[in-house]
Design a protein around this motif. Structure first.
Motif, PDB file in Angstrom:
ATOM      1  N   MET A   1      10.188  28.194 -33.522  1.00  0.00           N
ATOM      2  CA  MET A   1      10.772  27.531 -34.684  1.00  0.00           C
ATOM      3  C   MET A   1      10.093  26.214 -34.902  1.00  0.00           C
ATOM      4  O   MET A   1       9.952  25.456 -32.916  1.00  0.00           O
ATOM      5  N   THR A   2      10.076  25.098 -35.515  1.00  0.00           N
ATOM      6  CA  THR A   2      10.079  23.702 -35.609  1.00  0.00           C
ATOM      7  C   THR A   2      10.732  22.529 -36.277  1.00  0.00           C
ATOM      8  O   THR A   2      11.792  22.787 -36.137  1.00  0.00           O
ATOM      9  N   GLY A   3       9.922  21.116 -35.587  1.00  0.00           N
ATOM     10  CA  GLY A   3      11.272  20.651 -35.457  1.00  0.00           C
ATOM     11  C   GLY A   3      11.032  19.771 -34.195  1.00  0.00           C
ATOM     12  O   GLY A   3      11.262  19.959 -33.267  1.00  0.00           O
ATOM     13  N   ARG A   5      12.453  17.873 -31.042  1.00  0.00           N
ATOM     14  CA  ARG A   5      13.335  17.489 -30.063  1.00  0.00           C
ATOM     15  C   ARG A   5      14.199  15.974 -29.627  1.00  0.00           C
ATOM     16  O   ARG A   5      12.869  15.085 -29.988  1.00  0.00           O
ATOM     17  N   TYR A  48      16.589  17.829 -38.034  1.00  0.00           N
ATOM     18  CA  TYR A  48      15.427  18.614 -39.165  1.00  0.00           C
ATOM     19  C   TYR A  48      16.414  17.814 -40.811  1.00  0.00           C
ATOM     20  O   TYR A  48      17.100  17.292 -40.941  1.00  0.00           O
ATOM     21  N   ARG A  52      14.237  23.084 -44.018  1.00  0.00           N
ATOM     22  CA  ARG A  52      13.149  23.238 -42.820  1.00  0.00           C
ATOM     23  C   ARG A  52      13.343  24.367 -42.594  1.00  0.00           C
ATOM     24  O   ARG A  52      14.944  24.813 -42.456  1.00  0.00           O
ATOM     25  N   LEU A  54      14.518  26.781 -40.060  1.00  0.00           N
ATOM     26  CA  LEU A  54      15.519  27.376 -38.918  1.00  0.00           C
ATOM     27  C   LEU A  54      15.418  28.044 -38.160  1.00  0.00           C
ATOM     28  O   LEU A  54      14.165  28.292 -36.316  1.00  0.00           O
ATOM     29  N   LEU A  65      22.282  27.656 -32.985  1.00  0.00           N
ATOM     30  CA  LEU A  65      22.123  26.107 -32.679  1.00  0.00           C
ATOM     31  C   LEU A  65      24.059  25.905 -32.853  1.00  0.00           C
ATOM     32  O   LEU A  65      24.627  26.978 -33.594  1.00  0.00           O
ATOM     33  N   VAL A  72      22.866  24.421 -43.686  1.00  0.00           N
ATOM     34  CA  VAL A  72      22.518  25.095 -43.446  1.00  0.00           C
ATOM     35  C   VAL A  72      22.593  26.158 -44.969  1.00  0.00           C
ATOM     36  O   VAL A  72      23.879  26.847 -44.862  1.00  0.00           O
ATOM     37  N   ALA A 111      17.432  28.010 -43.194  1.00  0.00           N
ATOM     38  CA  ALA A 111      16.946  26.902 -43.770  1.00  0.00           C
ATOM     39  C   ALA A 111      17.792  25.559 -44.119  1.00  0.00           C
ATOM     40  O   ALA A 111      19.707  25.871 -44.436  1.00  0.00           O
ATOM     41  N   THR A 112      17.523  24.446 -43.392  1.00  0.00           N
ATOM     42  CA  THR A 112      18.416  23.497 -44.144  1.00  0.00           C
ATOM     43  C   THR A 112      18.390  23.150 -45.243  1.00  0.00           C
ATOM     44  O   THR A 112      17.225  22.774 -46.196  1.00  0.00           O
ATOM     45  N   VAL A 120      20.175  22.576 -29.616  1.00  0.00           N
ATOM     46  CA  VAL A 120      19.776  23.683 -29.706  1.00  0.00           C
ATOM     47  C   VAL A 120      20.207  24.151 -27.847  1.00  0.00           C
ATOM     48  O   VAL A 120      19.592  23.332 -27.289  1.00  0.00           O
TER      49      VAL A 120
END
Length: 242
Positions: A1-3, A5, A48, A52, A54, A65, A72, A111-112, A120
């Motif tokens: 997962m990217t984004g 924190r 996010y 994006r 997730l 989440l 999302v 995804a958003t 998280v």
């Protein structure tokens, strides 16, 4: 997962008061305030941007989440390579709990649909909270059961319906669950495409395009950039459930 924190905690480790309100039908909106505070103390807060990813289908991640704000969508890859829209979740809902519970690969991609704020939570912390807190465990289990009931009702409702009726039922369900009430109608602010409406309706995209045009012509809905407005919920309901 990217984004990135973004744990929103002060020097004393206290969680600031959240400014969001959640629907009663959501996990956070339905639990007692004390249980909600315990849920919101889990994990770290993250923000996010739109579009994006997730969670990816089939990956072996197990975090959960807790959505605080935003929307999302969950999609699944079909045998012919298309992405089918499976569900929509918004602030107050829980996402990713199935993999956390059974440890199996992710069943969908999440995804958003716009900016999203979430907490998280690791699988270990989530399961430990469930074990220690019967009220939260009951609320999570009830949430999972509710999602399964909706999925079953969705399949049953569509049996024997034509494409136009299925589309009307999809729009009605989305408007009633996630729309912002406005006069006699509701506004669906998050973006939903015609291919996604076709996937939810179990219909071909050209068929949905024609049915949506008829709904616009009769004053039931109007469409804008990345948004749909139901202008007359009562009329939409009469079409969906006649």
């Amino acid at each position: 997962m990217t984004g990135g924190r973004d744990p929103d905690r002060g020097a004393a480790g206290q969680r600031p008061r959240e400014g969001w309100s959640w629907p009663r039908s959501s996990l956070l909106g339905g639990v007692a305030p004390a249980a909600r505070d315990r849920l919101l103390a889990l994990g770290a807060q993250a923000r996010y941007p739109a579009d994006r990813v997730l969670i990816r289908e089939s990956e072996r991640t197990t975090f959960v989440l807790i959505l605080l704000d935003g929307v999302v969508k969950a999609t699944g890859r079909t045998d012919d390579g298309r992405d089918a829209l499976l569900a929509v979740r918004m602030g107050g809902d829980l996402v990713g709990e199935l993999a956390a519970v059974d440890g199996r690969p992710r069943s969908a991609t999440v995804a958003t649909c716009g900016p999203v704020v979430a907490r998280v939570v690791t699988r270990g912390d989530f399961l430990d909270c469930m074990r220690r807190d019967p009220a939260i465990a009951h609320a999570v289990n009830a949430s999972i059961v509710s999602k399964l009931r909706v999925a079953n009702a969705h399949r049953i409702d569509f049996t024997g319906c034509d494409a136009a009726t299925r589309l009307a039922r999809v729009l009605h369900q989305i408007a009633m669950t996630y729309g912002e009430r406005a006069g006699e109608g509701a506004v669906i602010h998050w973006p939903i495409t015609q291919p996604e409406l076709a996937a939810l309706s179990g219909a071909a995209e050209p068929t949905v395009h024609k049915a949506l045009r008829r709904l616009r012509q009769t004053g039931v809905v109007s469409t804008g950039y990345r948004s749909i407005r139901v202008d007359d919920l009562a009329l939409l309901s009469s079409i969906a459930f006649a």
